[in-house]
Design a protein around this motif. Structure first.
Motif, PDB file in Angstrom:
ATOM      1  N   ILE A 209      44.325 129.645  26.457  1.00  0.00           N
ATOM      2  CA  ILE A 209      43.930 128.062  26.200  1.00  0.00           C
ATOM      3  C   ILE A 209      42.362 128.183  25.880  1.00  0.00           C
ATOM      4  O   ILE A 209      41.520 128.984  26.179  1.00  0.00           O
ATOM      5  CB  ILE A 209      43.913 127.449  27.420  1.00  0.00           C
ATOM      6  N   ASP A 212      39.083 125.598  30.348  1.00  0.00           N
ATOM      7  CA  ASP A 212      39.764 125.305  31.705  1.00  0.00           C
ATOM      8  C   ASP A 212      40.116 124.111  31.966  1.00  0.00           C
ATOM      9  O   ASP A 212      40.936 124.029  33.269  1.00  0.00           O
ATOM     10  CB  ASP A 212      38.853 126.111  32.782  1.00  0.00           C
ATOM     11  N   GLU A 213      39.556 123.101  31.163  1.00  0.00           N
ATOM     12  CA  GLU A 213      39.953 121.829  31.307  1.00  0.00           C
ATOM     13  C   GLU A 213      41.538 121.493  31.275  1.00  0.00           C
ATOM     14  O   GLU A 213      42.077 120.666  32.016  1.00  0.00           O
ATOM     15  CB  GLU A 213      39.252 120.777  30.667  1.00  0.00           C
ATOM     16  N   LYS A 215      43.967 123.333  32.397  1.00  0.00           N
ATOM     17  CA  LYS A 215      44.507 123.919  33.432  1.00  0.00           C
ATOM     18  C   LYS A 215      44.926 122.853  34.351  1.00  0.00           C
ATOM     19  O   LYS A 215      46.203 122.775  34.764  1.00  0.00           O
ATOM     20  CB  LYS A 215      43.786 124.942  34.130  1.00  0.00           C
ATOM     21  N   ILE A 218      47.751 120.858  32.742  1.00  0.00           N
ATOM     22  CA  ILE A 218      49.067 121.434  32.947  1.00  0.00           C
ATOM     23  C   ILE A 218      49.625 121.487  34.280  1.00  0.00           C
ATOM     24  O   ILE A 218      50.875 121.497  34.515  1.00  0.00           O
ATOM     25  CB  ILE A 218      48.810 123.162  32.711  1.00  0.00           C
ATOM     26  N   ILE A 219      48.635 121.593  35.287  1.00  0.00           N
ATOM     27  CA  ILE A 219      49.123 121.606  36.731  1.00  0.00           C
ATOM     28  C   ILE A 219      49.822 119.951  37.145  1.00  0.00           C
ATOM     29  O   ILE A 219      50.871 119.791  37.719  1.00  0.00           O
ATOM     30  CB  ILE A 219      48.002 121.946  37.777  1.00  0.00           C
ATOM     31  N   ILE A 226      53.433 121.332  36.591  1.00  0.00           N
ATOM     32  CA  ILE A 226      53.675 122.930  36.563  1.00  0.00           C
ATOM     33  C   ILE A 226      55.226 123.097  37.368  1.00  0.00           C
ATOM     34  O   ILE A 226      55.627 123.960  36.743  1.00  0.00           O
ATOM     35  CB  ILE A 226      52.599 123.468  37.309  1.00  0.00           C
ATOM     36  N   VAL A 239      48.353 129.931  37.607  1.00  0.00           N
ATOM     37  CA  VAL A 239      47.137 129.187  37.381  1.00  0.00           C
ATOM     38  C   VAL A 239      46.119 129.820  38.179  1.00  0.00           C
ATOM     39  O   VAL A 239      46.075 129.275  39.365  1.00  0.00           O
ATOM     40  CB  VAL A 239      47.140 127.841  37.018  1.00  0.00           C
ATOM     41  N   ASP A 240      45.327 130.979  37.890  1.00  0.00           N
ATOM     42  CA  ASP A 240      44.215 131.412  38.811  1.00  0.00           C
ATOM     43  C   ASP A 240      42.844 131.037  38.264  1.00  0.00           C
ATOM     44  O   ASP A 240      42.531 130.403  37.425  1.00  0.00           O
ATOM     45  CB  ASP A 240      44.636 132.735  39.170  1.00  0.00           C
ATOM     46  N   ASP A 241      41.837 132.053  38.656  1.00  0.00           N
ATOM     47  CA  ASP A 241      40.472 131.911  38.065  1.00  0.00           C
ATOM     48  C   ASP A 241      40.418 132.746  36.811  1.00  0.00           C
ATOM     49  O   ASP A 241      39.103 132.837  36.460  1.00  0.00           O
ATOM     50  CB  ASP A 241      39.787 132.532  39.230  1.00  0.00           C
ATOM     51  N   GLU A 244      40.183 130.840  30.786  1.00  0.00           N
ATOM     52  CA  GLU A 244      40.997 130.437  29.599  1.00  0.00           C
ATOM     53  C   GLU A 244      42.366 131.530  29.450  1.00  0.00           C
ATOM     54  O   GLU A 244      42.504 131.700  28.199  1.00  0.00           O
ATOM     55  CB  GLU A 244      39.731 130.722  28.191  1.00  0.00           C
ATOM     56  N   ILE A 246      46.408 131.539  31.244  1.00  0.00           N
ATOM     57  CA  ILE A 246      47.311 131.417  32.143  1.00  0.00           C
ATOM     58  C   ILE A 246      48.366 132.369  31.982  1.00  0.00           C
ATOM     59  O   ILE A 246      48.832 132.662  31.108  1.00  0.00           O
ATOM     60  CB  ILE A 246      48.078 129.957  31.841  1.00  0.00           C
TER      61      ILE A 246
END
Length: 513
Positions: A209, A212-213, A215, A218-219, A226, A239-241, A244, A246
């Motif tokens: 992606i 990170d915005e 994410k 998407i959640i 999700i 979706v973790d740390d 950019e 997933i």
């Protein structure tokens, strides 16, 4: 009075005229009626004559037809009588021949009985002579017949073992000289003519992606987006740390691809909510299904394979999204198909059938349902279901030796499958499984008496066995090599082939001080 008289006279005259007119009309009617009756009588006579003539003609025609049928029946009866007479004559001849044969058989039986009686007499004489000779030999040698027999058997057994080992070595050397060079040429030429790249696939797909915005979108609120995406695709979305990125996790590559494409469209469109997610996933699933069918058709056209059932074409297309030991299944099947065609052409067989069997040999790995049958047997049943030829079905089912090979296509498919899977870089192997396979090879050889050390080298493609020179002779080394090879083939699973080298040597060590 005169007027009355004239009136009466007129009435009387009129009445007389009427009477006369009626009489005249009656006379005319009678004459007409007579004329009509006469005409009718004449017409009736004519019709009667015509009918009589027709009746006579019909009678004559029926009589003629009856005579014709009677003649035909008579001819058939005469023909049948002639056939029956011929058959009777043949039966009489056969009876006479049978009687003559019976007489000859009886004479032969009597002669055989007489000869058997003579043979029995001679056999009794020979038995008596043999017993006499045996008693004489036992008296001279001082050994009983059983002891002499055992010594003779032991002597012959040792000689037979030595002769058999030497004969086997000669045959194997001759076979290697004549066949090894040609087999290597065919295999090497097949591999050289077909070189393909290797694609390594995992059970996860990384979706990149821009920031990170995305994410958070998407959640979704409380994770509803999700959850809807995971429910629609059957794929776990992580979706973790990781910046950019997933991670899409799942063992089904088709579902992972659907999730990846759906996520890409949702991010590009910007509208991400449960209803939109279900709509996009359904659309992408339909696109993937169409792409699977198109891939199967294109593969069949590229390989020149015609007449495949639509369900088989779809399974071939699904291979694009499957992998086996890290090797793309469609690429492996195409490579195996081309190798089979090349090798079949070199051996004078039908390359089209070989290419077809090579392409379909792993269709048991991509069924819509997941039965418990091995993939080779499942692929054979699918091929039989869709009316493939018996030799192709047998080649599919026998390429892992799970059924007996009944055609020459089966060993070609088996060898080409091994070539495609065992060439360097084609497949990944888990380190633990790799180490265990090497250890199993060494332990299997160590289980034989006289073996001192074993070494699995060349990634398990060669096993070197060192034996004690004082425990095993040169003849037994050949037998040991063959026995180890047979056990490895029966008990272990491995790619390609394993070379067994048995080393026997004598060393003399001294130290100069």
């Amino acid at each position: 009075m005169d007027i009355l008289f004239y009136i009466c006279a007129a009435l009387i005259g009129a009445a007389i005229g009427i009477v006369i007119m009626v009489a005249v009309q009656r006379s005319t009617a009678r004459s007409r009626a007579k004329t009509i009756i006469d005409d009718a009588n004449r017409e009736a006579e004519v019709i009667m004559k015509d009918k009589l003539l027709e009746a006579r003609e019909q009678e004559l025609r029926i009589k003629t037809e009856a005579e014709k049928q009677a003649n035909q029946r008579l001819q058939r009866i005469q023909s049948e009588e002639s056939k029956l007479k011929q058959r009777q004559t043949q039966l009489n001849q056969q009876q006479s021949e049978n009687a003559r044969a019976r007489n000859e058989n009886e004479q032969t039986r009597q002669n055989l009985e007489a000869q058997l009686a003579v043979v029995d007499q001679r056999k009794e004489e020979l038995d008596r002579l043999r017993r006499t000779a045996q008693d004489t030999l036992e008296h001279i040698s001082g050994l009983s017949s059983e002891e002499a027999k055992e010594k003779l058997i032991e002597s012959l057994k040792d000689e037979a073992k030595t002769a058999a080992s030497a004969y086997i070595n000669d045959i194997m050397d001759e076979a290697k000289m004549t066949a090894n060079k040609e087999a290597k040429r065919i295999v090497v030429q097949s591999i050289q003519r077909l070189a393909t790249e290797t694609a390594i696939e995992n059970s996860v797909t990384v979706f990149h992606i821009d920031s990170d915005e995305i994410k958070g979108r998407i959640i979704g609120r409380e994770g509803r987006n999700i959850r809807a995406l995971e429910a629609a695709t059957g794929i776990e979305i992580i979706v973790d740390d990781t910046p950019e990125a997933i991670v899409l996790s799942g063992f089904d590559p088709v579902r992972r691809e659907i999730a990846r494409l759906a996520l890409h469209q949702l991010v590009a469109d910007g509208r991400i909510h449960p209803a939109r997610i279900e709509e996009v996933v359904a659309k992408v699933r339909k696109q993937i299904e169409e792409e699977i069918i198109e891939t199967g058709k294109r593969t069949a056209i590229d390989l020149g394979i015609h007449g495949l059932h639509p369900d088989l074409i779809r399974m071939v297309g699904k291979m694009k999204y499957r992998s086996s030991y890290g090797q793309n299944l469609l690429q492996h099947s195409r490579e195996t198909a081309n190798l089979c065609a090349i090798m079949a052409a070199e051996l004078g067989l039908n390359p089209k059938k070989a290419r077809r069997a090579g392409l379909l040999h792993d269709i048991g790995k991509v069924p819509d349902e997941e039965p418990e049958l091995p993939h080779a047997l499942l692929g054979m049943k699918l091929a039989e279901k869709y009316k493939e030829k018996p030799e192709i079905c047998n080649a599919i089912g026998a390429h892992h030796d799970e059924i007996e090979q009944t055609s020459l296509l089966a060993p070609i498919v088996q060898v080409c499958d091994a070539i495609s899977g065992a060439r360097p870089g084609a497949r990944r192997e888990i380190v633990e499984a790799y180490i265990k396979r090497l250890n199993d090879l060494e332990q299997l050889a160590l289980s034989y008496p006289g073996v001192i050390k074993t070494y699995a080298i060349q990634a398990g493609r060669e096993l070197r066995v060192i034996v004690g020179a004082d425990k095993i002779d040169d003849v037994e080394t050949e037998k040991l090599s063959s026995e180890i090879a047979r056990r490895i083939q029966d008990e272990m699973t491995y790619p390609g082939q394993v070379k067994i080298t048995v080393i026997r040597e004598t060393r003399s060590v001294s130290f100069a001080k």
